[in-house]
Design an enzyme around this catalytic site. Structure first.
Site, PDB file in Angstrom:
ATOM      1  N   LYS A  44       0.795  -1.200   0.052  1.00 37.72           N
ATOM      2  CA  LYS A  44       0.057  -0.074  -0.090  1.00 37.72           C
ATOM      3  C   LYS A  44       0.983   1.332  -0.138  1.00 37.72           C
ATOM      4  O   LYS A  44       0.303   2.425  -0.085  1.00 37.72           O
ATOM      5  CB  LYS A  44      -0.817  -0.061   1.211  1.00 37.72           C
ATOM      6  CG  LYS A  44      -2.126  -1.158   1.093  1.00 37.72           C
ATOM      7  CD  LYS A  44      -3.060  -1.082   0.026  1.00 37.72           C
ATOM      8  CE  LYS A  44      -4.071  -2.143  -0.049  1.00 37.72           C
ATOM      9  NZ  LYS A  44      -5.025  -1.863  -1.058  1.00 37.72           N
TER      10      LYS A  44
HETATM   11  C1  LIG Z   1      -3.244  -7.067   3.814  1.00 37.76           C
HETATM   12  C2  LIG Z   1      -3.786  -7.021   2.133  1.00 37.76           C
HETATM   13  N1  LIG Z   1      -3.898  -7.698   1.293  1.00 37.76           N
HETATM   14  C3  LIG Z   1      -4.117  -7.647   0.078  1.00 37.76           C
HETATM   15  C4  LIG Z   1      -4.873  -6.468  -0.341  1.00 37.76           C
HETATM   16  C5  LIG Z   1      -5.606  -6.410  -1.857  1.00 37.76           C
HETATM   17  O1  LIG Z   1      -4.936  -5.560  -2.697  1.00 37.76           O
HETATM   18  P1  LIG Z   1      -5.804  -4.544  -3.652  1.00 37.76           P
HETATM   19  O2  LIG Z   1      -6.485  -3.433  -2.548  1.00 37.76           O
HETATM   20  O3  LIG Z   1      -4.816  -3.774  -4.299  1.00 37.76           O
HETATM   21  O4  LIG Z   1      -6.669  -5.271  -4.362  1.00 37.76           O
HETATM   22  C6  LIG Z   1      -4.935  -5.455   0.429  1.00 37.76           C
HETATM   23  C7  LIG Z   1      -5.888  -4.291   0.371  1.00 37.76           C
HETATM   24  O5  LIG Z   1      -6.580  -3.778   1.248  1.00 37.76           O
HETATM   25  C8  LIG Z   1      -4.339  -5.724   1.780  1.00 37.76           C
HETATM   26  O6  LIG Z   1      -4.641  -4.738   2.825  1.00 37.76           O
END
Ligand SMILES: Cc1ncc(COP(=O)(O)O)c(C=O)c1O
Length: 457
Positions: A44
């Site tokens: 993120k």
């Molecule tokens: C720990 C974690 N894994 C995976 C994701 C998924 O990624 P994306 O939000 O880009 O789909 C997030 C998103 O909030 C996350 O916080």
């Protein structure tokens, strides 16, 4: 000199690492992109930087401004780091079900955290979602980035994650897999990769309790698919704007349990101390790979974050057991064995000065086969019934000698959390039992019989 002007300049360019053990028997090369190597320990960071820089370019955030987001974790950390670099104030609203550690982590990097009640509808003015919106309205020069529908999220991955994977695999990637939450990671990266090579197959990892897979396969948004689940970060009950279904070829759903177990395997077998959704991504991607990958194929799986945030959950044996995620038979510990005795906790010992003949009497009365020998509060030796009887047969005169003259070394002490496989490796013909001291300083004995019971119940 080789240095960065600020920690946020180190965002991106995370390494690709080959899986070795958890992918055993699967054709092709399976690589993971380790996003916890970002400074905020998650994928993120990439979108935090891009959302803020795009907002600056569009004039939505000016010097001295405030960033407001409803977040419990990774995105908040990324935004906080970017805010420090650029001199913004950060306010995060969070539901009170979140652990104190998560609040402390965000406060540690200078963010203000507003804790809101969990058990209210999103529309309720007290919800963390409503409070964030209200603060955004009231505080001048404030920005509410909203990672779900803000397309800077998707673009961050189109511009960084995709090109990095293409370059590091020298264009040899054939399959790409990632969990889907806001959808930015999978869609932005996949769009870039498919523009380089149209036949790359993209696999989205979804949870049970989320709408994505059914929506992709049928075009129906089915609210019956929505039910509570535990995995954090992936799966949704909405369709965020950052999910571009045209960039995703297949969805695989993964249970909380399979994800949790795979997360622990990644840590123990690969040395990748990663978060829970990493277990989902790896489990789902490997299930797909088992059936579809050929020799020479190259799959890249995104592992979004670090394991520290999940120490109280998937990395906590008691939590795992409470959720039925651990196989008791394999993971039972000394603590479990003692607990199962249903209150029978008396440890029989004999004093080192007790006569051998009297010790035989203790064996007979208590129906036990081995005994610790004590000198006041100390464990100084041990005796085993069969061995003592054999010694007596050979030399009946030892009947009147103190047991200290014929005893063996003391039983070995082990920890309460040692598992049955470790305990059984310590019990052998020379060490017939083990001792364990509990938190109340009480000593318990674990025998071969206890281990057999633990392994066969
Ligand atoms: C720990 C974690 N894994 C995976 C994701 C998924 O990624 P994306 O939000 O880009 O789909 C997030 C998103 O909030 C996350 O916080």
């Amino acid at each position: 000199m080789n240095y960065y002007n600020h920690i946020v300049e180190t965002i991106g360019n995370t390494p690709l690492v080959k899986l070795n053990k958890v992918s055993a028997g699967i054709k092709g090369t399976i690589l993971v992109k380790v996003e916890y190597m970002n400074p905020g320990n998650s994928v993120k960071d990439r979108i935090a930087l891009k959302m803020i820089e795009d907002a600056e370019k569009e004039g939505l955030l000016k010097p001295g401004g405030t960033i407001i987001e409803g977040t419990s974790g990774n995105t908040g950390m990324g935004l906080a780091l970017v805010a420090i670099a650029k001199g913004y104030r950060c306010i995060f609203t969070m539901a009170d079900k979140q652990s104190q550690e998560k609040i402390d982590i965000l406060r540690a990097v200078g963010a203000e955290v507003v804790v809101c009640p969990t058990n209210v509808e999103p529309e309720d003015p007290r919800s963390y979602y409503s409070v964030a919106k209200k603060l955004n309205k009231e505080i001048p020069n404030s920005l509410y980035p909203n990672q779900y529908d803000n397309l800077s999220n998707y673009k961050a991955h189109y511009e960084s994650t995709g090109p990095e994977i293409w370059k590091d695999t020298e264009g040899k990637i054939t399959h790409y897999a990632a969990g889907v939450g806001t959808g930015g990671t999978i869609s932005g990266t996949s769009k870039y990769l498919k523009e380089q090579k149209a036949d790359i197959v993209t696999v989205g990892i979804d949870t049970y309790g989320s709408v994505f897979k059914k929506y992709k396969e049928t075009g129906i948004f089915d609210s019956n698919e929505v039910y509570p689940y535990l995995t954090e970060g992936i799966g949704e009950d909405i369709l965020p704007k950052n999910v571009d279904f045209s960039t995703i070829d297949h969805f695989v759903k993964v249970t909380d349990k399979d994800a949790a177990i795979m997360t622990r395997r990644l840590a123990r077998e690969e040395g990748l101390f990663v978060g829970w959704s990493c277990g989902s991504a790896a489990y789902g991607a490997l299930e797909y790979a088992k059936e579809h990958l050929k020799d020479g194929d190259v799959m890249v799986i995104i592992l979004p974050d670090h394991g520290t945030r999940y120490l109280g959950k998937v990395y906590n044996d008691a939590w795992m057991r409470n959720h039925g995620f651990l196989e008791e038979r394999i993971f039972a510990t000394a603590r479990d064995i003692i607990k199962r005795r249903n209150g029978y906790t008396k440890l029989t010992t004999v004093n080192k000065n007790m006569k051998v003949g009297d010790v035989i009497g203790v064996f007979n009365i208590d129906g036990i086969s081995q005994l610790p020998v004590a000198d006041k509060d100390h464990f100084v030796g041990s005796v085993h019934e069969t061995k003592l009887l054999n010694s007596l047969i050979q030399d009946p005169s030892i009947k009147d000698k103190p047991v200290s003259e014929v005893m063996d070394p003391s039983f070995q002490f082990v920890g309460m959390d040692n598992t049955v496989d470790v305990l059984s490796s310590l019990i052998n013909k020379d060490n017939k039992a083990l001792l364990v001291r509990d938190e109340a300083n009480k000593v318990h004995i674990i025998t071969e019989h206890d281990l057999l019971m633990a392994l066969t119940r």
